[in-house]
Design a protein around this motif. Structure first.
Motif, mmCIF file in Angstrom:
data_model
loop_
_atom_site.group_PDB
_atom_site.id
_atom_site.type_symbol
_atom_site.label_atom_id
_atom_site.label_comp_id
_atom_site.label_asym_id
_atom_site.label_seq_id
_atom_site.Cartn_x
_atom_site.Cartn_y
_atom_site.Cartn_z
ATOM 1 N N GLY A 419 2.528 -3.700 -10.030
ATOM 2 C CA GLY A 419 1.714 -2.577 -9.600
ATOM 3 C C GLY A 419 0.249 -2.910 -9.438
ATOM 4 O O GLY A 419 -0.508 -2.150 -8.814
ATOM 5 N N ALA A 420 -0.178 -4.057 -9.993
ATOM 6 C CA ALA A 420 -1.579 -4.474 -9.863
ATOM 7 C C ALA A 420 -1.881 -5.103 -8.515
ATOM 8 O O ALA A 420 -3.047 -5.318 -8.179
ATOM 9 N N HIS A 421 -0.838 -5.405 -7.735
ATOM 10 C CA HIS A 421 -1.077 -5.996 -6.415
ATOM 11 C C HIS A 421 -1.607 -4.918 -5.476
ATOM 12 O O HIS A 421 -1.055 -3.803 -5.422
ATOM 13 N N PRO A 422 -2.642 -5.200 -4.715
ATOM 14 C CA PRO A 422 -3.254 -4.164 -3.864
ATOM 15 C C PRO A 422 -2.335 -3.611 -2.782
ATOM 16 O O PRO A 422 -2.569 -2.510 -2.289
ATOM 17 N N ALA A 423 -1.291 -4.360 -2.416
ATOM 18 C CA ALA A 423 -0.388 -3.892 -1.365
ATOM 19 C C ALA A 423 0.749 -3.028 -1.909
ATOM 20 O O ALA A 423 1.613 -2.591 -1.151
ATOM 21 N N VAL A 424 0.754 -2.777 -3.228
ATOM 22 C CA VAL A 424 1.832 -2.018 -3.862
ATOM 23 C C VAL A 424 1.316 -0.643 -4.283
ATOM 24 O O VAL A 424 0.353 -0.539 -5.039
ATOM 25 N N SER A 425 1.988 0.399 -3.800
ATOM 26 C CA SER A 425 1.650 1.761 -4.199
ATOM 27 C C SER A 425 2.400 2.143 -5.466
ATOM 28 O O SER A 425 1.813 2.654 -6.417
ATOM 29 N N GLU A 426 3.713 1.894 -5.488
ATOM 30 C CA GLU A 426 4.555 2.149 -6.664
ATOM 31 C C GLU A 426 5.599 1.047 -6.747
ATOM 32 O O GLU A 426 5.987 0.469 -5.724
ATOM 33 N N ALA A 427 6.068 0.796 -7.976
ATOM 34 C CA ALA A 427 7.088 -0.243 -8.140
ATOM 35 C C ALA A 427 7.962 0.047 -9.351
ATOM 36 O O ALA A 427 7.475 0.512 -10.394
ATOM 37 N N VAL A 428 9.237 -0.212 -9.195
ATOM 38 C CA VAL A 428 10.206 -0.126 -10.283
ATOM 39 C C VAL A 428 11.066 -1.386 -10.220
ATOM 40 O O VAL A 428 11.454 -1.818 -9.128
#
Length: 609
Positions: A419-428
């Motif tokens: 989730g810290a990657h700038p291209a990621v809005s949400e992640a599971v």
């Protein structure tokens, strides 16, 4: 009590290295460690460890200090671990293959006095956190040995860092007395014969290594160093006991590479089917055990010896020496036999707690109403079990911690980093067990800037690989417009799509150019449960979902397809379809197979406990 209690037994010694020194003094010429062609005796190992202790003492290391150890698997590594103890300190293992960022974070969190390593092994940035001793630059043999630093059973032995749900690994503190209890149980359970040649296949960053190294070294046995469990097939010396995760054992058995003559197999770290017990016994293995225990209770807390009539689900057995268990409901009330509950463990193996984490320690380590000592605590494992009259049955987890190929993983840690990657809005992140690839991590990602593709998947993998160990990097990603949610707004993990839409990060795909590359691509695609037209000849097998277990299977399939001798090492060196195809064209035919019946089984010689 609603749980069970192991045998109450006396534990000799006040430190692990003290027991080792007694064995070394009694039998200095006995073989202590075998590392390939190198053989080191107890006397040599003891002198080596004393020299390391002298080097550390000269740099101010003493009782109560914590020392990082970052070295490849070797006799030198074993000597350094013993040397740290002889100096009165505890060790923190640092794997040289881990990302530098993670190693630096562990060094800073642990508050190390010094790190012991070698030139070219220590990751960049560690020397900014604490002093580093490079063994290339010191003469261990000429150092002044430490004159017996006094330590007790309550002194710290080691700190192992495990995955943390907040995105930061947490250090489990284990005392000397807890390790002594484990080793006393091991010597009583297995005896000198079974511990006479123990294969050490586990990284020292994982607690199975404590059993593999120090059970034989405190009983007069030998440690047989092996790169990893899958390399057992190439071990040229007799082995009496194998201690490994079931998935690795199953892969060796399926591929015909399980070493002949092994008398005892201990499996731990993940559930397995009873069918594997029968297959091991058909190979001549006399004893098969299922051992269970989290790092927080010193490697093993319960165990079951599995006979020919073992049925699924395979039991995790009963408590070991000086250990008791309690099965409770969500309100921490004991539950009756047969009722699902959380397993809590008390006794001599319970850790001090988490290093520098008093709140987390208080949450997971509770006052023990059945403890034999003042201030005794129970560890809440988070594992769901059923207690039966004769054994415990493992059922699952109460949280999002998982086991993949024996590795303990907090999914929250991966999700936090992803989730810290700038291209990621949400992640599971989830574990999927679909098709030939078996259990693997899959990341479900909502891109911040629209749709995801192979280039973003590659970017995310590289981002994670710089911050997490390789076993915590997802095999691929499923890109979504939004994550499914329950009516109250929580993420609905049960409605996440399957891995059929997996993007593995091929990026710029180059299709196969000849028949050999097409055949290799077809094999790789089948193993990884991927469409063959998504795999390019320049794609790295390990970057698109491969792992060591699948690499072993790939070697076997290549050997069968092309009638060649395909080794595991070859797969690790020739990682792309293009390189594997080149290898297939030039490799030689396999040698004639020696019938298993003609092999000489291992017969341990008598040795004192």
């Amino acid at each position: 009590m609603a749980g069970g209690r192991g045998v109450v037994a006396s534990v000799g010694g006040v430190s692990v290295h003290g027991v080792f020194e007694e064995v070394a003094a009694a039998s200095p010429g006995r073989v202590a460690v075998r590392d390939g062609e190198r053989v080191v005796s107890y006397g040599e190992l003891d002198a080596w460890a004393s020299g390391v202790a002298g080097v550390l003492a000269a740099r101010g290391v003493g009782r109560g200090d914590v020392v990082g150890v970052c070295l490849p698997r070797s006799v030198e590594l074993v000597a350094v671990l013993l040397g740290v103890w002889k100096a009165g300190a505890a060790y923190v293992p640092l794997d040289p293959v881990y990302p530098a960022a993670r190693t630096v974070a562990v060094v800073g969190d642990a508050g190390l006095s010094v790190v012991v390593s070698r030139a070219g092994v220590m990751p960049a940035g560690v020397d900014a956190e604490c002093p580093v001793v490079l063994l290339d630059e010191v003469d261990v043999s000429s150092s002044v040995a430490v004159p017996g630093v006094p330590v007790g059973v309550s002194d710290l032995a080691y700190v192992l860092y495990t995955s943390g749900s907040t995105g930061v690994p947490k250090g489990v503190e284990i005392a000397q007395g807890s390790v002594l209890n484990l080793l006393a149980w091991a010597r009583e359970t297995f005896g000198a014969g079974e511990l006479s040649a123990v294969a050490a296949v586990t990284s020292v960053c994982f607690d199975l290594s404590v059993f593999e190294l120090f059970a034989p070294l405190t009983s007069g046995g030998s440690v047989v160093l092996v790169g990893n469990a899958l390399e057992l097939s190439s071990v040229s010396v007799p082995v009496s006991l194998v201690n490994a995760v079931p998935s690795a054992v199953a892969e060796l058995v399926a591929g015909g590479g399980f070493p002949a003559g092994v008398g005892t197999v201990c499996m731990a770290g993940e559930p397995f089917a009873a069918e594997l017990v029968g297959r091991l016994r058909s190979l001549g293995v006399g004893r098969v055990l299922n051992l269970y225990g989290p790092s927080e209770t010193t490697t093993y807390s319960t165990g079951a010896e599995l006979g020919e009539g073992t049925q699924d689900p395979v039991p995790i057995g009963r408590p070991i020496h000086n250990t008791h268990v309690l099965v409770v409901d969500s309100g921490l009330r004991p539950v009756p036999f047969g009722v699902l509950g959380e397993l809590c463990i008390g006794g001599a193996g319970v850790a001090r707690g988490y290093r520098g984490r008093p709140s987390l320690t208080a949450e997971r380590f509770l006052p023990d109403p059945f403890g034999d000592e003042p201030g005794a605590r129970l560890y809440r494992t988070g594992d769901l079990v059923r207690q039966h009259a004769t054994h415990l049955e493992f059922v699952g987890r109460v949280d999002h911690q998982v086991k993949v190929r024996g590795f303990r993983i907090e999914l929250g840690e991966i999700e936090t980093v992803l989730g810290a990657h700038p291209a990621v809005s949400e992640a599971v992140v989830q574990v999927r067990a679909e098709g030939e690839a078996g259990r693997r991590l899959v990341g479900h990602v909502v891109p911040a800037g629209g749709s995801g593709d192979g280039h973003l998947a590659r970017e995310l993998r590289d981002f994670l690989a710089q911050r997490l160990p390789s076993y915590m990097v997802p095999a691929g990603f499923v890109f979504l417009d939004r994550l499914p949610r329950t009516p109250n707004g929580k993420i609905d993990r049960g409605r996440l799509p399957s891995a059929e839409r997996l993007t593995v990060g091929s990026g710029d795909r180059v299709p196969p150019r000849d028949d050999t590359e097409r055949r290799v691509t077809r094999i790789v695609a089948g193993l990884l449960d991927l469409p063959a037209d998504e795999i390019g000849v320049h794609d790295n097998f390990f970057d698109i979902g491969g792992n060591s277990l699948l690499a072993s299977r790939l070697a076997a399939l290549l050997g069968k397809e092309f009638a060649i001798e395909a080794s595991l090492r070859a797969v690790f060196e020739a990682r792309t379809v293009e390189q594997l195809a080149r290898y297939a064209r030039t490799a030689t035919a396999p040698p004639a197979v020696i019938p298993r019946a003609a092999r000489t089984p291992f017969r341990p010689s008598a040795s004192p406990r």
